[in-house]
Design a protein around this motif. Structure first.
Motif, PDB file in Angstrom:
ATOM      1  N   ASN A 110       0.855  -1.181   0.000  1.00  0.00           N
ATOM      2  CA  ASN A 110       0.000   0.000   0.000  1.00  0.00           C
ATOM      3  C   ASN A 110       0.898   1.240   0.000  1.00  0.00           C
ATOM      4  O   ASN A 110       2.119   1.118   0.140  1.00  0.00           O
ATOM      5  CB  ASN A 110      -0.993  -0.033   1.174  1.00  0.00           C
ATOM      6  CG  ASN A 110      -0.341   0.127   2.527  1.00  0.00           C
ATOM      7  OD1 ASN A 110       0.777   0.611   2.663  1.00  0.00           O
ATOM      8  ND2 ASN A 110      -1.031  -0.310   3.557  1.00  0.00           N
ATOM      9  N   PRO A 111       0.335   2.447  -0.162  1.00  0.00           N
ATOM     10  CA  PRO A 111       1.175   3.653  -0.219  1.00  0.00           C
ATOM     11  C   PRO A 111       2.020   3.907   1.032  1.00  0.00           C
ATOM     12  O   PRO A 111       3.011   4.617   0.971  1.00  0.00           O
ATOM     13  CB  PRO A 111       0.159   4.787  -0.417  1.00  0.00           C
ATOM     14  CG  PRO A 111      -0.995   4.130  -1.086  1.00  0.00           C
ATOM     15  CD  PRO A 111      -1.061   2.753  -0.497  1.00  0.00           C
ATOM     16  N   LYS A 112       1.667   3.319   2.158  1.00  0.00           N
ATOM     17  CA  LYS A 112       2.448   3.495   3.383  1.00  0.00           C
ATOM     18  C   LYS A 112       3.589   2.493   3.480  1.00  0.00           C
ATOM     19  O   LYS A 112       4.312   2.460   4.466  1.00  0.00           O
ATOM     20  CB  LYS A 112       1.542   3.365   4.609  1.00  0.00           C
ATOM     21  CG  LYS A 112       0.548   4.488   4.725  1.00  0.00           C
ATOM     22  CD  LYS A 112      -0.297   4.318   5.964  1.00  0.00           C
ATOM     23  CE  LYS A 112      -1.297   5.452   6.075  1.00  0.00           C
ATOM     24  NZ  LYS A 112      -2.133   5.320   7.272  1.00  0.00           N
ATOM     25  N   GLY A 113       3.741   1.613   2.486  1.00  0.00           N
ATOM     26  CA  GLY A 113       4.811   0.631   2.493  1.00  0.00           C
ATOM     27  C   GLY A 113       4.489  -0.647   3.235  1.00  0.00           C
ATOM     28  O   GLY A 113       5.385  -1.435   3.532  1.00  0.00           O
ATOM     29  N   GLN A 114       3.216  -0.892   3.510  1.00  0.00           N
ATOM     30  CA  GLN A 114       2.797  -2.110   4.202  1.00  0.00           C
ATOM     31  C   GLN A 114       2.209  -3.089   3.193  1.00  0.00           C
ATOM     32  O   GLN A 114       1.690  -2.679   2.152  1.00  0.00           O
ATOM     33  CB  GLN A 114       1.748  -1.769   5.265  1.00  0.00           C
ATOM     34  CG  GLN A 114       2.236  -0.770   6.280  1.00  0.00           C
ATOM     35  CD  GLN A 114       1.092  -0.134   7.050  1.00  0.00           C
ATOM     36  OE1 GLN A 114      -0.019  -0.012   6.558  1.00  0.00           O
ATOM     37  NE2 GLN A 114       1.375   0.293   8.271  1.00  0.00           N
ATOM     38  N   LEU A 115       2.277  -4.377   3.512  1.00  0.00           N
ATOM     39  CA  LEU A 115       1.673  -5.379   2.644  1.00  0.00           C
ATOM     40  C   LEU A 115       0.169  -5.125   2.554  1.00  0.00           C
ATOM     41  O   LEU A 115      -0.462  -4.740   3.539  1.00  0.00           O
ATOM     42  CB  LEU A 115       1.931  -6.781   3.188  1.00  0.00           C
ATOM     43  CG  LEU A 115       3.392  -7.230   3.188  1.00  0.00           C
ATOM     44  CD1 LEU A 115       3.537  -8.547   3.923  1.00  0.00           C
ATOM     45  CD2 LEU A 115       3.933  -7.333   1.779  1.00  0.00           C
ATOM     46  N   VAL A 116      -0.403  -5.350   1.365  1.00  0.00           N
ATOM     47  CA  VAL A 116      -1.837  -5.135   1.168  1.00  0.00           C
ATOM     48  C   VAL A 116      -2.611  -6.274   1.802  1.00  0.00           C
ATOM     49  O   VAL A 116      -2.377  -7.444   1.499  1.00  0.00           O
ATOM     50  CB  VAL A 116      -2.158  -5.024  -0.341  1.00  0.00           C
ATOM     51  CG1 VAL A 116      -3.657  -4.979  -0.570  1.00  0.00           C
ATOM     52  CG2 VAL A 116      -1.493  -3.790  -0.926  1.00  0.00           C
ATOM     53  N   ALA A 117      -3.530  -5.914   2.691  1.00  0.00           N
ATOM     54  CA  ALA A 117      -4.338  -6.922   3.374  1.00  0.00           C
ATOM     55  C   ALA A 117      -5.326  -7.555   2.399  1.00  0.00           C
ATOM     56  O   ALA A 117      -5.965  -6.860   1.609  1.00  0.00           O
ATOM     57  CB  ALA A 117      -5.094  -6.278   4.529  1.00  0.00           C
ATOM     58  N   ASN A 118      -5.413  -8.880   2.427  1.00  0.00           N
ATOM     59  CA  ASN A 118      -6.399  -9.601   1.616  1.00  0.00           C
ATOM     60  C   ASN A 118      -6.688 -10.940   2.288  1.00  0.00           C
ATOM     61  O   ASN A 118      -5.905 -11.420   3.093  1.00  0.00           O
ATOM     62  CB  ASN A 118      -5.917  -9.773   0.162  1.00  0.00           C
ATOM     63  CG  ASN A 118      -4.642 -10.563   0.048  1.00  0.00           C
ATOM     64  OD1 ASN A 118      -4.629 -11.766   0.287  1.00  0.00           O
ATOM     65  ND2 ASN A 118      -3.546  -9.901  -0.302  1.00  0.00           N
ATOM     66  N   THR A 119      -7.825 -11.512   1.952  1.00  0.00           N
ATOM     67  CA  THR A 119      -8.276 -12.739   2.624  1.00  0.00           C
ATOM     68  C   THR A 119      -7.390 -13.946   2.329  1.00  0.00           C
ATOM     69  O   THR A 119      -7.308 -14.861   3.136  1.00  0.00           O
ATOM     70  CB  THR A 119      -9.729 -13.069   2.246  1.00  0.00           C
ATOM     71  OG1 THR A 119      -9.822 -13.160   0.824  1.00  0.00           O
ATOM     72  CG2 THR A 119     -10.674 -11.996   2.758  1.00  0.00           C
ATOM     73  N   LEU A 120      -6.728 -13.966   1.177  1.00  0.00           N
ATOM     74  CA  LEU A 120      -5.867 -15.102   0.824  1.00  0.00           C
ATOM     75  C   LEU A 120      -4.478 -15.026   1.442  1.00  0.00           C
ATOM     76  O   LEU A 120      -3.718 -15.989   1.376  1.00  0.00           O
ATOM     77  CB  LEU A 120      -5.713 -15.191  -0.700  1.00  0.00           C
ATOM     78  CG  LEU A 120      -6.955 -15.514  -1.498  1.00  0.00           C
ATOM     79  CD1 LEU A 120      -6.625 -15.541  -2.975  1.00  0.00           C
ATOM     80  CD2 LEU A 120      -7.531 -16.854  -1.075  1.00  0.00           C
ATOM     81  N   GLN A 121      -4.136 -13.875   2.018  1.00  0.00           N
ATOM     82  CA  GLN A 121      -2.793 -13.644   2.539  1.00  0.00           C
ATOM     83  C   GLN A 121      -1.735 -13.852   1.451  1.00  0.00           C
ATOM     84  O   GLN A 121      -0.638 -14.341   1.711  1.00  0.00           O
ATOM     85  CB  GLN A 121      -2.508 -14.546   3.757  1.00  0.00           C
ATOM     86  CG  GLN A 121      -3.420 -14.290   4.927  1.00  0.00           C
ATOM     87  CD  GLN A 121      -3.296 -12.871   5.460  1.00  0.00           C
ATOM     88  OE1 GLN A 121      -2.201 -12.414   5.729  1.00  0.00           O
ATOM     89  NE2 GLN A 121      -4.414 -12.171   5.575  1.00  0.00           N
TER      90      GLN A 121
END
Length: 192
Positions: A110-121
């Motif tokens: 994401n724009p903050k440099g964190q992994l994008v959260a999603n249900t499949l991981q």
């Protein structure tokens, strides 16, 4: 009295300009030592002792640990090849080949440099797990809904960045063109 007022005003304006430009360069960065190939941008010197002070400030501010020059190089893309920002509500295709590397990863942030959260991981692919065609090329679909083949779920976020890390690669400071380092193409193919 007038001289004191003009001197104070000049110092206030100079301080505001200095602090403003420092803030902008520490958050947005500069093009010093930047390698740009297509939509991909890298700063090969960030993992060395030769890093420029502006890049060093960005690293300190973000807390990220850059890939060292001896290990490889990290490329980031926030837009497709037509300069359209990467949108998690659209279908984006990353396709082609990567430069020569022992190992690579393609990760969604994401724009903050964190992994994008999603249900499949599912946050990325590696060179060892990506499905390739007979010609060695691959195609990764980045979309909010499930797709066949190599699919990275965006969770429907508005903006994201793709990071391609190349490990044990000759790509670096001397690289200048697409011919030196064939980077994957990024295309937005569908948007609601």
């Amino acid at each position: 009295m007038r001289l004191i007022f003009i001197t104070l005003l000049t110092l206030i304006i100079a301080s505001a300009i200095g602090l403003g430009t420092t803030y902008v360069t520490a958050t947005k960065g500069t093009d010093l030592g930047t390698l740009k190939i297509g939509a991909w941008t890298a700063r090969p010197k960030t993992g060395t002792s030769d890093v420029d002070p502006y890049s060093r400030a960005i690293i300190v501010r973000s807390g990220e640990l850059p890939v060292g020059t001896g290990d490889g190089v990290a490329f980031i893309a926030t837009a497709d090849d037509n300069d359209k920002p990467l949108d998690g509500r659209c279908d984006v295709v990353v396709s082609g080949v990567t430069p020569a590397a022992r190992f690579w990863t393609l990760t969604l942030y994401n724009p903050k440099g964190q992994l994008v959260a999603n249900t499949l991981q599912r946050h990325g692919f590696t060179s060892q797990e990506v499905i390739r065609g007979a010609d060695g090329q691959f195609e990764v679909r980045v979309a909010s809904r499930a797709r066949a083949g190599n699919w990275l779920p965006t969770g429907g976020i508005e903006r994201y960045a793709l990071m391609l890390r190349l490990y044990d690669t000759p790509v670096g400071v001397a690289t200048r063109t697409q011919r030196d380092a064939p980077m994957p193409q990024i295309a937005t193919v569908g948007c609601p």
